[in-house]
Enzyme design. Structure first.
Site, PDB file in Angstrom:
ATOM      1  CD  GLU A 296      -3.213   3.544  15.953  1.00  0.00           C
ATOM      2  OE1 GLU A 296      -3.317   3.658  14.965  1.00  0.00           O
ATOM      3  OE2 GLU A 296      -4.378   4.282  16.326  1.00  0.00           O
ATOM      4  CG  ASP A 300      -1.017   0.834  13.692  1.00  0.00           C
ATOM      5  OD1 ASP A 300      -2.242   1.901  13.049  1.00  0.00           O
ATOM      6  OD2 ASP A 300      -0.688   1.366  14.726  1.00  0.00           O
ATOM      7  CB  SER A 507      -5.009   5.200  13.275  1.00  0.00           C
ATOM      8  OG  SER A 507      -4.691   6.091  13.979  1.00  0.00           O
TER       9      SER A 507
END
Length: 597
Positions: A296, A300, A507
């Site tokens: 994650e 990002d 995400s």
């Protein structure tokens, strides 16, 4: 008023002297759950001497003025547009009323806690943190704490099913934590997931330069920065305000952005960025473990900077996830992560002009008082000139579990928080190219906590009319609707642990849109103008034609076909995906040229 600036210390827990004034005996429930929040189960009783860092959020005396200011400085039709507030101006608006300070101090003294010993954490004085035992917290809040376990993660937390306050304090205190919010970082969902590998590293899809006029079909399967830059028309823009403009990424769940992976990613997908670095900021015991790359966190930062480089990037690693340990004399840090991250940011003199968050919970699992407090903190970021984007969720209209938690198990569309907060920009998902269509996973719908803000009213009216009575028993038609925008949400090529893997989810969408808006902020700063700040009033008005309208696809859930994309705004892809060149032209409109003065 005994407000102190030192760090939290252990409060004196001696027995309070009997008071003639019995105002603290009249108690009423502040918040209660009907049943244990889904995903959790009772485990055991905690030791009475187990320590908690109890955080008390006082009523913010002039929060209505702050919200009014937020809308005024964010509305391109208003004379105050772009005149963002300073930290000191915001602090003055959110500081508690002296009466609230006095009432809370008297209550603490009643429970044997000397306010001069129980050091208060200062931003504007609206948050007080005291260290107390479970037994003391139970007396103060007229409740019983328990250890609850999250079977799927093994996480254990100390929480309560309800808590009370003296009736007098209800008008002075917004929220106390940790109490009834079970959504600690172990149970928060990062809105991303690993997909089957879409392409090999030598695929033509890994081209580092793609013409916006000829985006290949492969970009609908294998997404790279070059694909996104071409799709959203940022390819030819070169940031110049790199000393003044920055982009921040929120990171929880012991997710660490890996520097080596970032360099490998740049080498493969953005060669001109090789050698550039990001800043790592640790909050509340957060770490920067470069031996544990997080999918994650890597997703990002790699994609926000894959678009916005050479804009400066910062990764905020928020800690607070050690498991409950009954034998430990050190307090388990059970403060909820949003509070830690937001309090840190709001205590800084300068903050990034663009922020991205890719985590969320079902709205119904977040107590209303907690959600409102966090939402108001997002408003503080916006009024100070920061644009905050969050993913809309990966479970369509169902939020992962369609049953209500009010004891009736009624099937309802379940909104996601913080996407449902009206002071944040929620980003849904698309897939494919020529044209893009709504991704079936894209979270969207209607808040049950927050009313529809005025900036949405006219834009979403046609969608509401078209929806008619369909699903009227499954959603709150008067609630804040989301998402606001969308971007690609599948097939992202992410370097993790030195290997390229394929990742999907909103995400990916949120940092993508954040990257585009970081470039828009760069443009405005170069021109001597203010950053965009809270963008929703802007994008729903003079900038609403700066997006690629997504007109097909749907997000099913709860045993239904769910909501569908359609012409204009819709509750699957919002206003659509960004077109940087169109937005760049629209922002040169005379009404949005306010400078820093």
């Amino acid at each position: 008023m005994l407000w102190l600036s030192a760090l939290v210390v252990i409060a004196q827990l001696s027995a309070a002297k009997p008071l003639l004034n019995q105002r603290w005996d009249d108690q009423s429930v502040k918040h209660a759950w009907v049943e244990i929040p889904k995903g959790w189960e009772y485990h055991s009783a905690p030791p009475a001497d187990h320590l908690l860092d109890l955080r008390i959020g006082l009523k913010q005396d002039k929060i209505d003025q702050l919200i009014s200011s937020l809308y005024e400085v964010s509305d391109p039709a208003h004379g105050r547009y772009g005149k963002h507030l300073s930290k000191e101006e915001v602090d003055a608006l959110v500081a508690p009323h002296p009466d609230s300070v006095d009432a809370v101090e008297a209550w603490l003294e009643h429970h044997g806690i000397n306010p001069s010993d129980a050091h208060f954490r200062l931003t504007a004085g609206e948050w007080v943190t005291i260290r107390v035992s479970v037994a003391q917290a139970e007396r103060m809040l007229n409740t019983k704490y328990a250890v609850y376990r999250h079977p799927s993660t093994g996480s254990q937390v100390v929480r309560t099913m309800e808590y009370s306050l003296p009736t007098e304090l209800h008008s002075h205190v917004d929220v106390i934590s940790p109490t009834t919010y079970f959504g600690t970082m172990q149970s928060m969902r990062a809105t991303s997931f690993i997909q089957p590998q879409a392409a090999s590293p030598d695929s033509d899809s890994f081209a580092t330069n793609i013409s916006p006029l000829d985006v290949p079909a492969s970009c609908g399967v294998t997404v790279t920065p070059a694909c996104l830059r071409a799709l959203y028309n940022t390819t030819d823009y070169v940031p110049q305000a790199t000393d003044n403009n920055s982009l921040g990424i929120a990171s929880y769940l012991e997710q660490y952005a890996n520097d080596a992976d970032l360099q490998t990613f740049f080498t493969t997908f953005r060669p001109d960025a090789v050698g550039s670095t990001v800043e790592h900021v640790q909050i509340n015991g957060g770490l920067d473990d470069q031996s544990l790359p997080g999918i994650e966190a890597n997703l990002d930062i790699q994609y926000s900077l894959g678009i916005a480089w050479p804009t400066r990037g910062t990764v905020y690693s928020t800690g607070g996830e050690p498991p409950f340990n009954a034998s430990s004399t050190t307090p388990t840090n059970t403060n909820e992560p949003y509070l830690d991250w937001l309090n840190y940011l709001l205590n800084q003199t300068t903050i990034p002009q663009t922020l991205s968050n890719s985590y969320g919970d079902q709205e119904q699992t977040v107590p209303l008082d907690y959600a409102t407090s966090v939402c108001n903190m997002f408003a503080q970021l916006g009024v100070r000139g920061s644009s905050l984007f969050t993913s809309s969720g990966d479970h369509g209209v169902g939020g992962g579990d369609c049953n209500t938690n009010d004891g009736t198990n009624t099937v309802k569309f379940q909104p996601i928080f913080p996407a449902s907060c009206p002071y944040i920009t929620a980003v849904g998902g698309t897939t494919g190219v020529n044209p893009e269509v709504a991704a079936s996973l894209s979270g969207g719908g209607f808040s049950n906590y927050f009313r529809r803000p005025a900036y949405q009213t006219s834009t979403v009216a046609s969608f509401i009319i078209a929806l008619g009575d369909e699903y009227s028993d499954l959603h709150n038609a008067s609630g804040r609707t989301y998402p606001d925008l969308a971007a690609q949400a599948a097939g992202f090529q992410v370097v993790n642990g030195g290997e390229t893997i394929t990742v999907g989810g909103t995400s990916a969408s949120a940092p993508t849109v954040a990257g585009v808006f970081a470039l828009l902020n760069d443009m405005r700063i170069v021109e001597g103008k203010s950053p965009l700040g809270f963008v929703n009033p802007l994008i729903y008005s003079v900038a609403k034609d700066g997006f690629n309208d997504i007109v097909s696809g749907n997000a099913p859930g709860c045993g239904t076909d769910g909501l569908s994309a359609r012409a204009g705004w819709d509750a699957v892809t919002g206003l659509g995906t960004p077109d940087f060149l169109k937005l760049q032209a629209l922002l040169k409109d005379a009404r949005v040229t306010n400078d820093y003065s």
